[in-house]
Design a protein around this motif. Sequence first.
Motif, PDB file in Angstrom:
ATOM      1  N   LYS A   1       0.768  -1.545   0.285  1.00  0.00           N
ATOM      2  CA  LYS A   1      -0.057  -0.101   0.484  1.00  0.00           C
ATOM      3  C   LYS A   1       0.841   1.018   0.684  1.00  0.00           C
ATOM      4  CE  LYS A   1      -3.735  -2.471   0.582  1.00  0.00           C
ATOM      5  NZ  LYS A   1      -4.926  -2.621   0.057  1.00  0.00           N
ATOM      6  N   GLY A   2       0.102   2.087  -0.527  1.00  0.00           N
ATOM      7  CA  GLY A   2       0.840   3.916   0.168  1.00  0.00           C
ATOM      8  C   GLY A   2       1.372   3.684   1.608  1.00  0.00           C
ATOM      9  N   LEU A   3       1.546   5.009   1.988  1.00  0.00           N
ATOM     10  CA  LEU A   3       2.085   5.498   2.943  1.00  0.00           C
ATOM     11  C   LEU A   3       0.942   6.366   3.675  1.00  0.00           C
ATOM     12  CD1 LEU A   3       4.823   5.121   2.039  1.00  0.00           C
ATOM     13  CD2 LEU A   3       5.548   6.518   3.067  1.00  0.00           C
ATOM     14  N   THR A   4       0.613   6.309   4.648  1.00  0.00           N
ATOM     15  CA  THR A   4      -0.462   7.861   5.017  1.00  0.00           C
ATOM     16  C   THR A   4       0.242   8.120   6.826  1.00  0.00           C
ATOM     17  OG1 THR A   4      -2.022   5.224   5.096  1.00  0.00           O
ATOM     18  CG2 THR A   4      -2.659   7.231   7.253  1.00  0.00           C
ATOM     19  N   SER A   5      -0.197   9.221   6.006  1.00  0.00           N
ATOM     20  CA  SER A   5       0.529   9.983   7.365  1.00  0.00           C
ATOM     21  C   SER A   5       0.009   9.675   9.143  1.00  0.00           C
ATOM     22  CB  SER A   5       0.451  11.971   6.721  1.00  0.00           C
ATOM     23  OG  SER A   5       0.985  12.774   7.671  1.00  0.00           O
ATOM     24  N   LEU A   6       0.919   9.934   9.816  1.00  0.00           N
ATOM     25  CA  LEU A   6       0.428   9.719  11.003  1.00  0.00           C
ATOM     26  C   LEU A   6       0.508  11.142  11.713  1.00  0.00           C
ATOM     27  CD1 LEU A   6       1.696   6.359  12.130  1.00  0.00           C
ATOM     28  CD2 LEU A   6      -0.143   6.835  11.402  1.00  0.00           C
ATOM     29  N   LEU A   7       1.776  11.658  11.708  1.00  0.00           N
ATOM     30  CA  LEU A   7       1.665  12.796  12.485  1.00  0.00           C
ATOM     31  C   LEU A   7       2.905  13.337  11.649  1.00  0.00           C
ATOM     32  CD1 LEU A   7       1.688  10.778  16.451  1.00  0.00           C
ATOM     33  CD2 LEU A   7      -0.085  12.903  15.284  1.00  0.00           C
ATOM     34  N   LEU A   8       2.433  15.300  11.713  1.00  0.00           N
ATOM     35  CA  LEU A   8       3.545  15.940  11.582  1.00  0.00           C
ATOM     36  C   LEU A   8       3.906  17.210  12.917  1.00  0.00           C
ATOM     37  CD1 LEU A   8       5.105  17.607   9.198  1.00  0.00           C
ATOM     38  CD2 LEU A   8       3.038  19.089   9.366  1.00  0.00           C
ATOM     39  N   ILE A   9       5.256  16.942  12.531  1.00  0.00           N
ATOM     40  CA  ILE A   9       6.201  18.016  13.428  1.00  0.00           C
ATOM     41  C   ILE A   9       6.970  19.341  13.084  1.00  0.00           C
ATOM     42  CG2 ILE A   9       7.376  17.881  16.135  1.00  0.00           C
ATOM     43  CD1 ILE A   9       6.930  15.545  16.359  1.00  0.00           C
ATOM     44  N   GLN A  10       6.181  20.209  13.745  1.00  0.00           N
ATOM     45  CA  GLN A  10       7.391  21.276  13.018  1.00  0.00           C
ATOM     46  C   GLN A  10       8.417  21.645  13.942  1.00  0.00           C
ATOM     47  OE1 GLN A  10       6.006  22.569  10.222  1.00  0.00           O
ATOM     48  NE2 GLN A  10       4.605  21.957  10.165  1.00  0.00           N
ATOM     49  N   SER A  11       9.035  22.423  13.568  1.00  0.00           N
ATOM     50  CA  SER A  11      10.784  22.017  14.309  1.00  0.00           C
ATOM     51  C   SER A  11      10.176  23.117  14.960  1.00  0.00           C
ATOM     52  CB  SER A  11      11.664  23.054  13.307  1.00  0.00           C
ATOM     53  OG  SER A  11      10.833  24.165  13.122  1.00  0.00           O
ATOM     54  N   SER A  12       9.555  23.901  15.786  1.00  0.00           N
ATOM     55  CA  SER A  12       9.145  24.286  16.536  1.00  0.00           C
ATOM     56  C   SER A  12       8.657  23.751  17.900  1.00  0.00           C
ATOM     57  CB  SER A  12       8.539  25.417  16.732  1.00  0.00           C
ATOM     58  OG  SER A  12       7.127  25.785  16.078  1.00  0.00           O
ATOM     59  N   GLN A  13       8.414  22.607  17.482  1.00  0.00           N
ATOM     60  CA  GLN A  13       6.930  22.060  18.448  1.00  0.00           C
ATOM     61  C   GLN A  13       7.964  20.682  19.444  1.00  0.00           C
ATOM     62  OE1 GLN A  13       3.698  20.405  15.299  1.00  0.00           O
ATOM     63  NE2 GLN A  13       2.906  22.557  15.978  1.00  0.00           N
ATOM     64  N   ARG A  14       7.280  19.841  20.599  1.00  0.00           N
ATOM     65  CA  ARG A  14       8.199  19.536  20.909  1.00  0.00           C
ATOM     66  C   ARG A  14       6.954  18.403  21.134  1.00  0.00           C
ATOM     67  NH1 ARG A  14      11.842  20.832  24.428  1.00  0.00           N
ATOM     68  NH2 ARG A  14      12.308  18.297  24.019  1.00  0.00           N
ATOM     69  N   GLU A  15       6.056  17.862  20.641  1.00  0.00           N
ATOM     70  CA  GLU A  15       4.956  16.536  20.013  1.00  0.00           C
ATOM     71  C   GLU A  15       3.916  16.660  19.721  1.00  0.00           C
ATOM     72  OE1 GLU A  15       3.763  16.091  24.627  1.00  0.00           O
ATOM     73  OE2 GLU A  15       4.054  14.831  24.412  1.00  0.00           O
ATOM     74  N   GLN A  16       3.637  15.757  18.693  1.00  0.00           N
ATOM     75  CA  GLN A  16       2.230  15.726  18.715  1.00  0.00           C
ATOM     76  C   GLN A  16       1.293  14.373  18.967  1.00  0.00           C
ATOM     77  OE1 GLN A  16       0.113  17.776  16.833  1.00  0.00           O
ATOM     78  NE2 GLN A  16       1.578  19.648  16.796  1.00  0.00           N
ATOM     79  N   THR A  17      -0.183  14.467  19.123  1.00  0.00           N
ATOM     80  CA  THR A  17      -0.704  14.184  19.919  1.00  0.00           C
ATOM     81  C   THR A  17      -1.685  13.083  18.539  1.00  0.00           C
ATOM     82  OG1 THR A  17       0.001  13.904  21.745  1.00  0.00           O
ATOM     83  CG2 THR A  17      -1.560  12.354  21.334  1.00  0.00           C
ATOM     84  N   SER A  18      -1.850  11.926  18.491  1.00  0.00           N
ATOM     85  CA  SER A  18      -3.315  11.269  17.663  1.00  0.00           C
ATOM     86  C   SER A  18      -3.908  10.389  18.133  1.00  0.00           C
ATOM     87  CB  SER A  18      -2.710  11.590  16.218  1.00  0.00           C
ATOM     88  OG  SER A  18      -4.583  11.092  15.720  1.00  0.00           O
ATOM     89  N   GLY A  19      -4.913  10.171  19.159  1.00  0.00           N
ATOM     90  CA  GLY A  19      -5.481   9.163  19.556  1.00  0.00           C
ATOM     91  C   GLY A  19      -4.124   8.985  20.284  1.00  0.00           C
ATOM     92  N   ARG A  20      -3.433   7.036  20.089  1.00  0.00           N
ATOM     93  CA  ARG A  20      -2.893   6.307  20.399  1.00  0.00           C
ATOM     94  C   ARG A  20      -1.186   6.678  19.817  1.00  0.00           C
ATOM     95  NH1 ARG A  20      -2.703   1.580  19.634  1.00  0.00           N
ATOM     96  NH2 ARG A  20      -4.038   1.235  17.918  1.00  0.00           N
ATOM     97  N   LEU A  21      -1.666   7.336  19.188  1.00  0.00           N
ATOM     98  CA  LEU A  21       0.023   7.808  18.897  1.00  0.00           C
ATOM     99  C   LEU A  21       0.543   8.963  18.845  1.00  0.00           C
ATOM    100  CD1 LEU A  21      -0.848   6.605  15.432  1.00  0.00           C
ATOM    101  CD2 LEU A  21       0.221   5.511  17.343  1.00  0.00           C
ATOM    102  N   ASN A  22       1.549   9.197  19.926  1.00  0.00           N
ATOM    103  CA  ASN A  22       2.370  10.907  19.968  1.00  0.00           C
ATOM    104  C   ASN A  22       4.014  10.088  20.051  1.00  0.00           C
ATOM    105  OD1 ASN A  22       4.627  11.673  22.530  1.00  0.00           O
ATOM    106  ND2 ASN A  22       2.463  13.057  22.870  1.00  0.00           N
ATOM    107  N   ALA A  23       3.899  11.439  19.139  1.00  0.00           N
ATOM    108  CA  ALA A  23       5.262  11.672  18.319  1.00  0.00           C
ATOM    109  C   ALA A  23       6.132  12.950  19.724  1.00  0.00           C
ATOM    110  CB  ALA A  23       5.429  12.502  17.074  1.00  0.00           C
TER     111      ALA A  23
END
Lengths: 111, 115
Positions: B42-64
Motif C-alpha cells: 500500500k501507499g503511505l498514510t501520514s500519522l503525525l507532522l511535527i514542525q521544528s518549533s514543536q516538541r510533540e504531537q498526539t493523535s489517539g494512541r499515538l504520540n510523537a
Amino acid sequence: DGGITQSPKYLFRKEGQNVTLSCEQNLNHDAMYWYRQDPGQGLRLIYYSQIVNDFQKGDIAEGYSVSREKKESFPLTVTSAQKNPTAFYLCASSPRGRGYTFGSGTRLTVV
Amino acid sequence: KQEVTQIPAALSVPEGENLVLNCSFTDSAIYNLQWFRQDPGKGLTSLLLIQSSQREQTSGRLNASLDKSSGRSTLYIAASQPGDSATYLCAVRLDYGGSQGNLIFGKGTKLSVKP
C-alpha cells in the motif's frame, strides 16, 4: 474527498517499452513528487515539481521523465533507458512547508 | 548530507504493550518531521507532522516527540493492537521549499503485534 489517485495499480512492461504512470491530486497542493521504493532500499526521490510547467530531477532521475502541464497532474514515464524498472512507485503532493500526502502506489513489473 | 536512521528495523510485541519507535537524523536544522505508516503493498498514510518549533504531537494512541538538539524523534504507541502491525517510516524536511523541501526518509521499522 480530497486525495491522490494513482493508476494503474499494477503495470507490466515489456523490454524496450515506455510506460506512463498516472498521478492526479484534488488537494490543490503546489508541489508533487515521485518516489521509487525497493525492498531494503527505502524511498528514493525520482522527480519533483513545485509549480506548473517546472520540475526538477531527484536522486535517481535517469531513465525517467515527467511533465507538469496542470497543477492536478504529474505523470511519470518510465523509458526503455531505465534498466531495472521493476519497483513500487509512489506519488505524493504537499502544500508549501506542510506535510506530504501519498497515493496508493503503482507496482511495475518487467515481463 | 542529512541521513535518517530508524532502529530497530523490526519489532515484535504482544498485544497490549506500549512501545516506542526511534528515529534519528544527522543534521538538527530540520523544518519539520513526519511519521508515516505503510501496510504491505500500500501507499503511505501520514500519522503525525511535527514542525521544528514543536516538541510533540498526539493523535489517539499515538504520540510523537521531537528533540532537534539531539537529532531524535520517537513515536509512542499505547496499548498496541494487531491492527497496528505495519511498517512505520520517519521522514525529515530541511526547508520550506526548493530541493531542501524534499522529504528524506528512514528505512522504516516493521512492527508486528501478536494477538
